[in-house]
Scaffold this motif. Structure first.
Motif, PDB file in Angstrom:
ATOM      1  N   TYR A 183       0.614  -0.951   0.236  1.00 21.44           N
ATOM      2  CA  TYR A 183       0.026  -0.262  -0.100  1.00 21.44           C
ATOM      3  C   TYR A 183       0.776   1.208  -0.436  1.00 21.44           C
ATOM      4  O   TYR A 183       0.573   2.100  -0.162  1.00 21.44           O
ATOM      5  N   ALA A 206       1.551  10.755   1.697  1.00 16.83           N
ATOM      6  CA  ALA A 206       1.606   9.384   1.504  1.00 16.83           C
ATOM      7  C   ALA A 206       1.318   9.747  -0.124  1.00 16.83           C
ATOM      8  O   ALA A 206       1.095  10.389  -1.213  1.00 16.83           O
ATOM      9  N   LEU A 207       2.141   8.289  -0.680  1.00 17.52           N
ATOM     10  CA  LEU A 207       1.866   7.628  -2.377  1.00 17.52           C
ATOM     11  C   LEU A 207       1.840   5.953  -1.615  1.00 17.52           C
ATOM     12  O   LEU A 207       1.675   5.455  -0.877  1.00 17.52           O
ATOM     13  N   PRO A 208       0.555   5.298  -2.941  1.00 22.02           N
ATOM     14  CA  PRO A 208       0.622   4.285  -2.304  1.00 22.02           C
ATOM     15  C   PRO A 208       1.739   3.839  -3.107  1.00 22.02           C
ATOM     16  O   PRO A 208       2.455   4.029  -3.893  1.00 22.02           O
TER      17      PRO A 208
END
Lengths: 310, 310
Positions: A210, A222-224
């Motif tokens: 994730y 945030a980054l996936p």
């Protein structure tokens, strides 16, 4: 090759025996310091510190050296055996099982850092016993940005030492479940703030497939994860992430990084982790080239930017 | 209010009794069609279709009507009881437990859609029995973009009907675990391709707090969830996501949406889901205003764009 900056990585140098639904490998090169160093080597000069046994071959050393990694502080212990990890993954690769761990030369490891390693601007304390991390940290007076990884084992068995080690670094890089466990706070954003109260000004939560989240003073990023159709072996992905992240910061000379630089570093960490999992162990990153890194960085941008025009 | 476009949502209209570590509520307004419609109402005109019992009050209808939702196809069944769900969440809010489900009027529900509902350009088939979804789909000849949600229960008990329903829609919106389960393919990207082979050209994987991933012809897009320090009740977040996603598409008149529009729709879905979880049930979205939506959309952009300058 890279310039004046350099980065020191301390951690396990290992043989990994791994089985996944896509195959298995016996005694392949692995360990937190190895995965980290290979990833970081795309951005800066890296010194690796850690012990190996007689069974560690020149071929293994050459994998690191051929990427420009300084192997002078890899300590060969006569009569010793290299750290060994054996594990397997379920069909859902998020579920890992450890089948065997043999500490070997790591049982009595006492880190001795050379002058270049001690003077590196950036220090990565890979997942080893927290008191050992502290002894390395205290030797590195030249360090301007120190980061630490750990694991549930140390949270459970050496919590006080781990908290003390965390207080002595600028950046913590942990799995999100470990951050929640250590702080006993189920909300990740609150847990990260709690961790920052212990000292670090940067908290990175690794979230497996994730992706990752970054917490600094008052902002969140945030980054996936980079979504891939072919994932064969997740072993080492977290260390490759950390290597891309800290390697990029060191390469920029960003020891007190601003937000923009930190966000790009998270993206490079995500990119390196994505290559790591495509094949077993270090196989993919061994033959990775800088152009592929640049290209996937651009692809990650396309994968996540929803309003580039505004 | 919004223009010529409209969207029809079929699904449960429910009373939810929910306990989380942050409190509990008895018989609050809920259900997939309700959460979906409230979220979508920020972007387009919405018709809600579904049955309620005598116990469903004017106050509950007014929550929808006051957001401009067309409540003409909410069918009041004399002598019946409204669908009821009772559940609780662990300290880790990702873990939900169902304690009771009472179908009530849903047991004998036979959807009858009015002309405006049948002619809406976009149709959302919320998580109900797949044969029921198919009977609604067949009534909606005006539909230009049909989407479907489902759950593990229907995958396990009515798999063939679900596969038939999926073949009749353009877009599937499911949890990532459900996509893996339905396709028996652990890799999400491959699982999404397998799902597209059944008919739909758009697959959205909901990943809870980790956000969502979008799969179309040959591209992948993903966003992390909006990280919040205060999450009180995740109930309905997936439906609010779907409402933001499809509501935005309908509001744009994007019935064959291009990539840029789809990516923005994923961002709006993420935004609406993030408001949903801040408080219990529909509490937060009831008093949400359009400016807050716009502001959080911009914040989500800051949270995820790592290289806006290039």
């Amino acid at each position: 090759m890279h310039g004046l900056m350099s980065l020191t990585a301390v951690g396990s140098i290992a043989f990994d025996s791994v089985r996944t639904p896509f195959g298995e490998r016996e005694r392949m090169l692995g360990g937190s310091a190895v995965h980290f160093a290979l990833a970081a080597s795309f951005f800066t000069d890296v010194h690796v510190v850690g012990p190996v046994g007689d069974d560690f071959g020149e071929d293994q050393v050459e994998v690191l050296a051929s990427r420009g990694v300084d192997v002078g502080d890899i300590e060969r212990v006569a009569g010793g055996r290299t750290f060994l990890w054996r594990g397997h993954y379920e069909a859902d690769l998020n579920v890992a099982h450890t089948d065997d761990t043999q500490l070997g030369v790591f049982a009595d490891f006492e880190p001795k850092l050379s002058e270049p390693s001690r003077n590196a601007e950036v220090l990565f304390l890979g997942n080893i016993q927290p008191d050992l991390q502290r002894r390395v940290r205290s030797q590195c007076e030249g360090t301007r940005l120190a980061a630490l990884d750990s694991m549930n084992l140390w949270i459970e068995t050496t919590r006080e030492a781990l908290v003390a080690a965390i207080a002595e670094v600028d950046c913590v890089i942990l799995n999100d479940a470990e951050i929640r466990m250590l702080t006993e706070e189920p909300n990740l954003a609150r847990a990260a703030r709690t961790l920052m109260d212990l000292g670090p000004r940067i908290v990175v939560a690794k979230r497996g497939e994730y992706g990752a989240a970054l917490f600094t003073g008052d902002t969140i990023f945030a980054l996936p994860g980079f979504l891939l159709e072919d994932v064969r072996d997740p072993t080492g992905a977290g260390d490759s992430f950390a290597g891309g992240f800290l390697g990029y910061l060191d390469g920029c000379g960003a020891f007190e990084p601003d937000e923009v630089t930190l966000h790009r570093a998270i993206a490079y960490g995500t990119v390196l982790a994505s290559f790591n999992v495509e094949e077993f162990g270090t196989e993919r990153i061994q033959r990775l080239d800088a152009e592929e890194v640049t290209q996937r960085y651009a692809e990650l941008r396309s994968l996540t930017h929803f309003d580039a025009s505004q």
